[in-house]
Design a protein around this motif. Structure first.
Motif, PDB file in Angstrom:
ATOM      1  N   ALA A 181       0.841  -1.197   0.000  1.00 34.09           N
ATOM      2  CA  ALA A 181       0.000   0.000   0.000  1.00 34.09           C
ATOM      3  C   ALA A 181       0.872   1.241   0.000  1.00 34.09           C
ATOM      4  CB  ALA A 181      -0.927   0.004   1.209  1.00 34.09           C
ATOM      5  N   LYS A 182       0.343   2.284  -0.634  1.00 35.51           N
ATOM      6  CA  LYS A 182       1.026   3.576  -0.699  1.00 35.51           C
ATOM      7  C   LYS A 182      -0.035   4.637  -0.393  1.00 35.51           C
ATOM      8  CE  LYS A 182       3.988   4.066  -4.018  1.00 35.51           C
ATOM      9  NZ  LYS A 182       4.578   4.297  -5.367  1.00 35.51           N
ATOM     10  N   LEU A 183       0.224   5.448   0.618  1.00 35.53           N
ATOM     11  CA  LEU A 183      -0.744   6.436   1.083  1.00 35.53           C
ATOM     12  C   LEU A 183      -0.203   7.831   0.781  1.00 35.53           C
ATOM     13  CD1 LEU A 183      -3.395   6.932   2.644  1.00 35.53           C
ATOM     14  CD2 LEU A 183      -2.079   6.740   4.764  1.00 35.53           C
ATOM     15  N   PHE A 184      -1.022   8.649   0.114  1.00 37.44           N
ATOM     16  CA  PHE A 184      -0.626   9.995  -0.289  1.00 37.44           C
ATOM     17  C   PHE A 184      -1.319  11.003   0.636  1.00 37.44           C
ATOM     18  CE2 PHE A 184      -0.127   7.254  -3.885  1.00 37.44           C
ATOM     19  CZ  PHE A 184       0.993   7.715  -4.566  1.00 37.44           C
ATOM     20  N   LEU A 185      -0.514  11.816   1.340  1.00 34.74           N
ATOM     21  CA  LEU A 185      -1.013  12.778   2.321  1.00 34.74           C
ATOM     22  C   LEU A 185      -0.723  14.194   1.834  1.00 34.74           C
ATOM     23  CD1 LEU A 185       0.425  10.957   5.467  1.00 34.74           C
ATOM     24  CD2 LEU A 185      -1.885  10.746   4.523  1.00 34.74           C
ATOM     25  N   ASN A 186      -1.769  14.996   1.726  1.00 31.70           N
ATOM     26  CA  ASN A 186      -1.616  16.369   1.257  1.00 31.70           C
ATOM     27  C   ASN A 186      -0.618  17.112   2.145  1.00 31.70           C
ATOM     28  OD1 ASN A 186      -2.133  19.270   0.882  1.00 31.70           O
ATOM     29  ND2 ASN A 186      -3.936  18.623  -0.280  1.00 31.70           N
ATOM     30  N   ALA A 187       0.476  17.613   1.544  1.00 34.31           N
ATOM     31  CA  ALA A 187       1.542  18.244   2.323  1.00 34.31           C
ATOM     32  C   ALA A 187       1.105  19.567   2.931  1.00 34.31           C
ATOM     33  CB  ALA A 187       2.777  18.458   1.439  1.00 34.31           C
ATOM     34  N   ARG A 188       0.024  20.154   2.438  1.00 33.36           N
ATOM     35  CA  ARG A 188      -0.435  21.445   2.951  1.00 33.36           C
ATOM     36  C   ARG A 188      -1.535  21.292   3.997  1.00 33.36           C
ATOM     37  NH1 ARG A 188      -0.376  23.807  -3.185  1.00 33.36           N
ATOM     38  NH2 ARG A 188       1.841  24.388  -3.231  1.00 33.36           N
ATOM     39  N   THR A 189      -2.460  20.342   3.768  1.00 32.87           N
ATOM     40  CA  THR A 189      -3.585  20.185   4.698  1.00 32.87           C
ATOM     41  C   THR A 189      -3.421  18.993   5.622  1.00 32.87           C
ATOM     42  OG1 THR A 189      -4.896  18.730   3.251  1.00 32.87           O
ATOM     43  CG2 THR A 189      -5.097  21.119   2.904  1.00 32.87           C
ATOM     44  N   GLY A 190      -2.559  18.055   5.260  1.00 33.79           N
ATOM     45  CA  GLY A 190      -2.376  16.838   6.039  1.00 33.79           C
ATOM     46  C   GLY A 190      -3.375  15.746   5.731  1.00 33.79           C
ATOM     47  N   LEU A 191      -4.454  16.067   5.056  1.00 29.18           N
ATOM     48  CA  LEU A 191      -5.516  15.086   4.807  1.00 29.18           C
ATOM     49  C   LEU A 191      -5.088  14.041   3.779  1.00 29.18           C
ATOM     50  CD1 LEU A 191      -8.574  17.520   4.683  1.00 29.18           C
ATOM     51  CD2 LEU A 191      -8.040  15.875   6.495  1.00 29.18           C
ATOM     52  N   PRO A 192      -5.573  12.798   3.921  1.00 33.62           N
ATOM     53  CA  PRO A 192      -5.263  11.762   2.921  1.00 33.62           C
ATOM     54  C   PRO A 192      -6.006  12.020   1.620  1.00 33.62           C
ATOM     55  CG  PRO A 192      -6.795  10.905   4.550  1.00 33.62           C
ATOM     56  CD  PRO A 192      -6.389  12.264   5.033  1.00 33.62           C
ATOM     57  N   THR A 193      -5.282  11.985   0.521  1.00 34.56           N
ATOM     58  CA  THR A 193      -5.885  12.192  -0.796  1.00 34.56           C
ATOM     59  C   THR A 193      -6.136  10.883  -1.515  1.00 34.56           C
ATOM     60  OG1 THR A 193      -4.811  14.337  -1.044  1.00 34.56           O
ATOM     61  CG2 THR A 193      -5.554  13.264  -3.068  1.00 34.56           C
ATOM     62  N   GLN A 194      -5.219   9.931  -1.337  1.00 32.74           N
ATOM     63  CA  GLN A 194      -5.334   8.694  -2.124  1.00 32.74           C
ATOM     64  C   GLN A 194      -4.601   7.561  -1.414  1.00 32.74           C
ATOM     65  OE1 GLN A 194      -3.079   7.683  -6.064  1.00 32.74           O
ATOM     66  NE2 GLN A 194      -4.966   8.720  -6.697  1.00 32.74           N
ATOM     67  N   VAL A 195      -5.152   6.357  -1.530  1.00 29.59           N
ATOM     68  CA  VAL A 195      -4.440   5.157  -1.113  1.00 29.59           C
ATOM     69  C   VAL A 195      -4.351   4.242  -2.329  1.00 29.59           C
ATOM     70  CG1 VAL A 195      -6.578   4.093  -0.221  1.00 29.59           C
ATOM     71  CG2 VAL A 195      -4.352   3.204   0.484  1.00 29.59           C
ATOM     72  N   GLU A 196      -3.151   3.771  -2.603  1.00 29.09           N
ATOM     73  CA  GLU A 196      -2.894   2.899  -3.750  1.00 29.09           C
ATOM     74  C   GLU A 196      -2.457   1.541  -3.233  1.00 29.09           C
ATOM     75  OE1 GLU A 196      -0.426   4.260  -7.203  1.00 29.09           O
ATOM     76  OE2 GLU A 196       0.879   2.634  -6.512  1.00 29.09           O
ATOM     77  N   THR A 197      -3.087   0.492  -3.730  1.00 27.52           N
ATOM     78  CA  THR A 197      -2.705  -0.866  -3.332  1.00 27.52           C
ATOM     79  C   THR A 197      -2.383  -1.696  -4.563  1.00 27.52           C
ATOM     80  OG1 THR A 197      -5.013  -1.630  -3.353  1.00 27.52           O
ATOM     81  CG2 THR A 197      -4.127  -0.821  -1.257  1.00 27.52           C
ATOM     82  N   VAL A 198      -1.499  -2.654  -4.373  1.00 24.55           N
ATOM     83  CA  VAL A 198      -1.228  -3.665  -5.398  1.00 24.55           C
ATOM     84  C   VAL A 198      -1.485  -5.016  -4.746  1.00 24.55           C
ATOM     85  CG1 VAL A 198       0.469  -4.711  -6.930  1.00 24.55           C
ATOM     86  CG2 VAL A 198       0.463  -2.223  -6.567  1.00 24.55           C
TER      87      VAL A 198
END
Length: 507
Positions: free
Chosen positions: A180-197
């Motif tokens: 899994a790869k989790l993308f966290l907005n660097a400005r707001t801190g909120l999660p934008t996307q989770v990517e799984t394989v």
């Protein structure tokens, strides 16, 4: 005392701190994201959710072409989540492509690792695909994905990136078999996307592609009671294609749960224990209600979840269709040797672009057998043969080899003698991606997936039956009988009668 080489010392100094800093920075970033959503304590204390919403699914496998635009199925959904006991009840009403004239209601219930399906007031056991889907829905949901990441023992930071034109921090971890790869907005801190394989061995459609990359994106954030921030719109993408879109129209936090909503009878649990063990790799060959039939000497129809035909010719054996999986193809080859001992397989014919139709091609390539496919389907087949299989490797993944793919663009003869074949590109609107197989000596026509019977004896989508009749006329085929991927041998007159009935003026 043995001294370490200078190069090894430098590598140790350079990379050990980097790995440690990646570990150290990951947890604070996830914890900062939790604070941005309302606080870790608030999310951990959340025990239940009820949400209502609308959405649509892009029917990637069931569309007319393996490229967009896609056919669409729409949904209305009510979902109850018991976050303490990992239970989920999901009622969906769907309408869309495939002749659904009314809203079709289906309820799925997950409790104690068992999934049941309710339809028409009755509960039935579901299978491994539904279990995997529902567990992923819980673990990677907005209210759980950050806690799922924190629970991972291998949580690490990855290099920052830009996503949707916005800078993001990235953390990685494993969840079961999936990466899994989790993308966290660097400005707001909120999660934008989770990517799984992950692999989907229980899903007869997605298992075809081996390692499947899924991206779930969150947007339309809303401030809820108690200070919780929650995204009201979710988007799924599979292997680079838009797959599912869902909007939350009403959200209830901490709703009272009814235990009766999660009751699964013992007989359904036992049925699930059996069904959940079946994967595309282990699916049995044949069906008790539709035994194998020798249509003419040397031509054997093997019905199953997806059918296969064996054709004995003077110089070898032709296999029509390679459905489902490598394991399924192995069982077909075993059956071929049982029926025709010592006869070499000279060709495999794939007649459609439907994913389950091509899922077993890799086994034949692993054994060095040539494939005959429609010219339009060659890119799709080559993509299948190159698909990564690191999580559930098959024979071709373990011992790669080049494929002998022979595209069919015009009417082509295969073999000689009484069982010679002619491969006929269909080239119609709904049969654009299909091949027919014509047995001229027997006046027997294999119609791929274009003719499908209903339980009442009528045909699904008479447009497709009409196109079949048109192709026979165009190619000057004097057909006596037909059979297909889901069609037992039938008289040709049953098709022409159905077309005439559909063409008749409405009363």
């Amino acid at each position: 005392m043995r001294r370490l080489p200078l190069s090894l010392v430098l590598v140790t100094l350079l990379f050990a701190p980097t790995a440690r800093s990646a570990e150290d920075s990951a947890r604070p970033r996830v914890q900062a994201a939790l604070e941005a959503m309302g606080g870790e304590a608030r999310l951990r204390s959340l025990s239940s959710l009820r949400l209502h919403g609308i959405g649509h699914w892009n029917l990637l496998e069931q569309s007319e072409r393996p490229t967009p635009p896609w056919l669409v199925s729409y949904e209305q959904l009510e979902e109850v989540r018991d976050l303490r006991l990992r239970r989920l009840r999901q009622k969906t009403e769907g309408r869309g492509a495939g002749g659904l004239d009314t809203w079709q209601a289906v309820t799925l219930v997950l409790a104690d690792g068992v999934v049941a399906m309710e339809r028409g007031g009755k509960l039935f056991p579901a299978g491994a695909a539904q279990l995997q889907d529902m567990e992923e829905r819980l673990d990677f949901a907005p209210e759980r994905v950050l806690l799922t990441a924190l629970a991972a023992t291998d949580l690490r930071s990855a290099p920052d990136t830009v996503l949707q034109d916005v800078p993001h921090h990235v953390v990685t971890f494993h969840h079961g078999r999936a990466t899994a790869k989790l993308f966290l907005n660097a400005r707001t801190g909120l999660p934008t996307q989770v990517e799984t394989v992950d692999a989907h061995p229980g899903d007869f459609f997605w298992s075809v592609w081996g390692d499947v990359r899924t991206r779930l994106s969150f947007q339309s954030w809303s401030l809820e009671s108690g200070g919780l921030r929650y995204p009201r719109h979710w988007e799924w993408e599979r292997n680079g294609n838009a797959y599912h879109s869902f909007t939350v129209t009403r959200l209830e936090l901490e709703p009272a749960l009814a235990e009766s909503d999660f009751v699964i009878p013992e007989d359904v649990r036992k049925g699930f224990a059996t069904r959940s063990k079946m994967t595309a790799e282990t699916a049995p060959l044949g069906r008790p209600d539709r035994p194998a039939v020798e249509l003419v000497p040397g031509v054997v129809h093997l019905p199953g979840a997806w059918d296969v035909a064996l054709v004995k010719q003077d110089d070898g054996l032709v296999i029509i269709e390679a459905p489902l999986s490598s394991g399924y193809s192995s069982r077909v080859l075993d059956e071929a040797q049982r029926r025709f001992p010592g006869v070499k397989v000279k060709a495999v014919v794939s007649t459609s672009d439907a994913w389950p139709h091509i899922g077993g091609l890799r086994e034949y390539v692993a054994r060095g057998m040539p494939l005959h496919v429609l010219d339009l389907n060659r890119p799709l087949v080559e993509r299948l043969l190159k698909s990564p299989r690191t999580l559930t490797p098959d024979a071709l993944a373990k011992s790669p080899r080049s494929a002998m793919v022979r595209p069919v663009g015009t009417r082509t003869t295969l073999g000689s003698g009484k069982n010679r074949l002619e491969l006929v590109p269909v080239r119609t609107e709904t049969g654009e991606r299909m091949l027919f197989v014509w047995f001229p000596e027997h006046r027997l026509l294999y119609t791929s997936d274009l003719v499908q019977p209903r339980p009442d004896g009528s045909f699904f989508n008479v447009q497709q039956v009409d196109e079949t009749v048109d192709v026979a006329a165009r190619e000057k085929l004097e057909v006596a009988r037909v059979f297909g991927m889901h069609l037992s041998a039938s008289e040709w007159s049953s098709l022409t009668t159905a077309v005439e009935k559909a063409r008749a003026p409405a009363p």
